[in-house]
Design a protein around this motif. Sequence first.
Motif, PDB file in Angstrom:
ATOM      1  N   ARG A  61       0.856  -1.196   0.000  1.00 17.06           N
ATOM      2  CA  ARG A  61       0.000   0.000   0.000  1.00 17.06           C
ATOM      3  C   ARG A  61       0.883   1.234   0.000  1.00 17.06           C
ATOM      4  N   ASP A  62       0.440   2.285  -0.709  1.00 20.51           N
ATOM      5  CA  ASP A  62       1.181   3.535  -0.643  1.00 20.51           C
ATOM      6  C   ASP A  62       0.519   4.479   0.358  1.00 20.51           C
ATOM      7  N   ASP A  63       1.068   5.667   0.501  1.00 18.24           N
ATOM      8  CA  ASP A  63       0.562   6.617   1.497  1.00 18.24           C
ATOM      9  C   ASP A  63      -0.873   7.054   1.211  1.00 18.24           C
ATOM     10  N   ALA A  64      -1.296   6.931  -0.052  1.00 17.25           N
ATOM     11  CA  ALA A  64      -2.654   7.318  -0.429  1.00 17.25           C
ATOM     12  C   ALA A  64      -3.644   6.169  -0.247  1.00 17.25           C
ATOM     13  N   GLY A  65      -3.161   5.024   0.227  1.00 14.14           N
ATOM     14  CA  GLY A  65      -4.028   3.871   0.428  1.00 14.14           C
ATOM     15  C   GLY A  65      -4.241   3.020  -0.801  1.00 14.14           C
ATOM     16  N   LEU A  67      -3.482   0.224  -3.641  1.00  6.09           N
ATOM     17  CA  LEU A  67      -2.812  -1.073  -3.691  1.00  6.09           C
ATOM     18  C   LEU A  67      -1.821  -1.045  -4.852  1.00  6.09           C
ATOM     19  N   CYS A  68      -0.548  -1.186  -4.547  1.00  8.70           N
ATOM     20  CA  CYS A  68       0.516  -1.076  -5.552  1.00  8.70           C
ATOM     21  C   CYS A  68       1.057  -2.466  -5.873  1.00  8.70           C
ATOM     22  N   ILE A  69       0.930  -2.866  -7.118  1.00 12.86           N
ATOM     23  CA  ILE A  69       1.315  -4.211  -7.552  1.00 12.86           C
ATOM     24  C   ILE A  69       2.444  -4.100  -8.564  1.00 12.86           C
ATOM     25  N   GLY A  70       3.572  -4.714  -8.258  1.00 17.03           N
ATOM     26  CA  GLY A  70       4.713  -4.689  -9.158  1.00 17.03           C
ATOM     27  C   GLY A  70       4.398  -5.347 -10.486  1.00 17.03           C
ATOM     28  N   GLY A  71       4.982  -4.822 -11.551  1.00 16.70           N
ATOM     29  CA  GLY A  71       4.689  -5.316 -12.890  1.00 16.70           C
ATOM     30  C   GLY A  71       5.033  -6.774 -13.104  1.00 16.70           C
ATOM     31  N   ALA A  72       6.006  -7.311 -12.357  1.00 14.00           N
ATOM     32  CA  ALA A  72       6.419  -8.705 -12.508  1.00 14.00           C
ATOM     33  C   ALA A  72       5.709  -9.632 -11.525  1.00 14.00           C
ATOM     34  N   THR A  73       4.674  -9.134 -10.860  1.00 11.99           N
ATOM     35  CA  THR A  73       3.890  -9.948  -9.936  1.00 11.99           C
ATOM     36  C   THR A  73       2.952 -10.852 -10.723  1.00 11.99           C
ATOM     37  N   THR A  74       2.886 -12.113 -10.352  1.00  9.86           N
ATOM     38  CA  THR A  74       2.078 -13.069 -11.106  1.00  9.86           C
ATOM     39  C   THR A  74       0.598 -12.971 -10.742  1.00  9.86           C
ATOM     40  N   ALA A 149      -0.481   3.570 -24.427  1.00 14.67           N
ATOM     41  CA  ALA A 149       0.305   4.801 -24.459  1.00 14.67           C
ATOM     42  C   ALA A 149       1.798   4.541 -24.284  1.00 14.67           C
ATOM     43  N   LEU A 150       2.188   3.287 -24.123  1.00 15.14           N
ATOM     44  CA  LEU A 150       3.608   2.968 -23.934  1.00 15.14           C
ATOM     45  C   LEU A 150       4.422   3.363 -25.158  1.00 15.14           C
ATOM     46  N   GLU A 151       5.581   3.926 -24.895  1.00 14.66           N
ATOM     47  CA  GLU A 151       6.505   4.262 -25.967  1.00 14.66           C
ATOM     48  C   GLU A 151       7.542   3.155 -26.123  1.00 14.66           C
ATOM     49  N   GLU A 152       8.297   3.207 -27.178  1.00 12.55           N
ATOM     50  CA  GLU A 152       9.305   2.186 -27.455  1.00 12.55           C
ATOM     51  C   GLU A 152      10.273   2.075 -26.276  1.00 12.55           C
ATOM     52  N   GLY A 153      10.438   0.849 -25.785  1.00  8.16           N
ATOM     53  CA  GLY A 153      11.379   0.610 -24.699  1.00  8.16           C
ATOM     54  C   GLY A 153      10.850   0.932 -23.316  1.00  8.16           C
ATOM     55  N   GLU A 154       9.604   1.380 -23.217  1.00  7.73           N
ATOM     56  CA  GLU A 154       9.014   1.727 -21.921  1.00  7.73           C
ATOM     57  C   GLU A 154       8.461   0.464 -21.253  1.00  7.73           C
ATOM     58  N   ILE A 155       8.662   0.335 -19.950  1.00 11.26           N
ATOM     59  CA  ILE A 155       8.294  -0.865 -19.212  1.00 11.26           C
ATOM     60  C   ILE A 155       7.242  -0.541 -18.153  1.00 11.26           C
ATOM     61  N   VAL A 156       6.226  -1.396 -18.036  1.00 13.55           N
ATOM     62  CA  VAL A 156       5.258  -1.262 -16.951  1.00 13.55           C
ATOM     63  C   VAL A 156       5.897  -1.837 -15.691  1.00 13.55           C
ATOM     64  N   THR A 157       6.240  -0.977 -14.761  1.00 16.27           N
ATOM     65  CA  THR A 157       6.919  -1.413 -13.534  1.00 16.27           C
ATOM     66  C   THR A 157       5.968  -1.644 -12.370  1.00 16.27           C
ATOM     67  N   GLU A 158       4.790  -1.018 -12.420  1.00 13.84           N
ATOM     68  CA  GLU A 158       3.862  -1.111 -11.297  1.00 13.84           C
ATOM     69  C   GLU A 158       2.482  -0.630 -11.735  1.00 13.84           C
ATOM     70  N   VAL A 159       1.464  -1.120 -11.071  1.00 14.04           N
ATOM     71  CA  VAL A 159       0.105  -0.610 -11.277  1.00 14.04           C
ATOM     72  C   VAL A 159      -0.466  -0.263  -9.904  1.00 14.04           C
ATOM     73  N   LYS A 160      -0.996   0.959  -9.766  1.00 13.06           N
ATOM     74  CA  LYS A 160      -1.531   1.434  -8.493  1.00 13.06           C
ATOM     75  C   LYS A 160      -3.052   1.493  -8.566  1.00 13.06           C
ATOM     76  N   PHE A 161      -3.702   0.721  -7.693  1.00 15.77           N
ATOM     77  CA  PHE A 161      -5.161   0.608  -7.697  1.00 15.77           C
ATOM     78  C   PHE A 161      -5.781   1.329  -6.506  1.00 15.77           C
ATOM     79  N   PRO A 162      -6.618   2.345  -6.742  1.00 12.20           N
ATOM     80  CA  PRO A 162      -7.482   2.821  -5.657  1.00 12.20           C
ATOM     81  C   PRO A 162      -8.451   1.699  -5.310  1.00 12.20           C
ATOM     82  N   VAL A 163      -8.678   1.466  -4.026  1.00 13.19           N
ATOM     83  CA  VAL A 163      -9.578   0.386  -3.623  1.00 13.19           C
ATOM     84  C   VAL A 163     -10.973   0.963  -3.369  1.00 13.19           C
ATOM     85  N   PRO A 164     -11.963   0.549  -4.154  1.00 10.26           N
ATOM     86  CA  PRO A 164     -13.314   1.126  -4.044  1.00 10.26           C
ATOM     87  C   PRO A 164     -14.081   0.604  -2.835  1.00 10.26           C
ATOM     88  N   GLU A 165     -15.244   1.210  -2.606  1.00 12.84           N
ATOM     89  CA  GLU A 165     -16.125   0.748  -1.532  1.00 12.84           C
ATOM     90  C   GLU A 165     -16.659  -0.655  -1.840  1.00 12.84           C
TER      91      GLU A 165
END
Length: 260
Positions: A61-65, A67-74, A149-165
């Motif tokens: 979790r980040d400071d904003a609450g 859920l942060c999931i690393g790009g290489a997470t299965t 929107a990824l550009e050439e050579g750009e890597i998805v390192t993480e995805v940050k999810f706001p957790v809804p009600e």
Amino acid sequence: MYNFELTRPSTIADAVSALASDEAQALGGGQTLIPTLKQRLASPETLVSLSGIDEMKGICRDDAGRLCIGGATTHAEVAADGSYPALSAMASHIGDPAVRNRGTIGGSVANNDPAACYPSAVLGSGATVVTNTREIAADDYFQGMFTTALEEGEIVTEVKFPVPEKANYQKFVQPASRFALVGVFVAKFADGVRVAVTGASEDGVFRWTEAEEALSANFAASALDGLDVSADGMISDLHGTGAYRAHLVKVMTGRAVAAC
């Protein structure tokens, strides 16, 4: 298959450097790319494996609450986490155990398959896609079938999810591939509802804005009464016509709302 070089960087910086070479392509879990190579639909000279980069793994979790999931997470790791129940439940039904234990969230989001599950969760949650250079809002990230929107050579390192009600994902499974013939992710936040649809449109994942407005006013399946999804631009193939998929969008949305 054909001959290619495989490199296994241990840091994001090394991966970016390796991808700067001609004819290099990133390799996540390989659940989409490897079959593509076997069919000779792609033929990069070098594959840059991201599976050994520890800084791209894990869930927190980040400071904003968020859920942060690393790009290489299965998918299996997301399924087992449970911090965002709807997301974990969705991940637990992707493919089969072999796919879930090898496939990664970063690979799925980067590939943006029009029938993949994760794009609907990312868009439906209003998540943020983090790369090695910037952060991209979900509404700006997905730009059409297999297009981002990824550009050439750009890597998805993480995805940050706001957790809804409340949230739920409903998937009408294509039984041979286990992809979504139609999948709908519904997320209710304090300021409104988001509805994201995968598997249906020729343009890939999209938001059903009419349903969002109706559900934001009244979060009940009955709020969808009188709404219809146009069959224009819907995928039509041997598994179902565009009209059939359009009908399923409404049905699966109603089921997701009821399940919430």
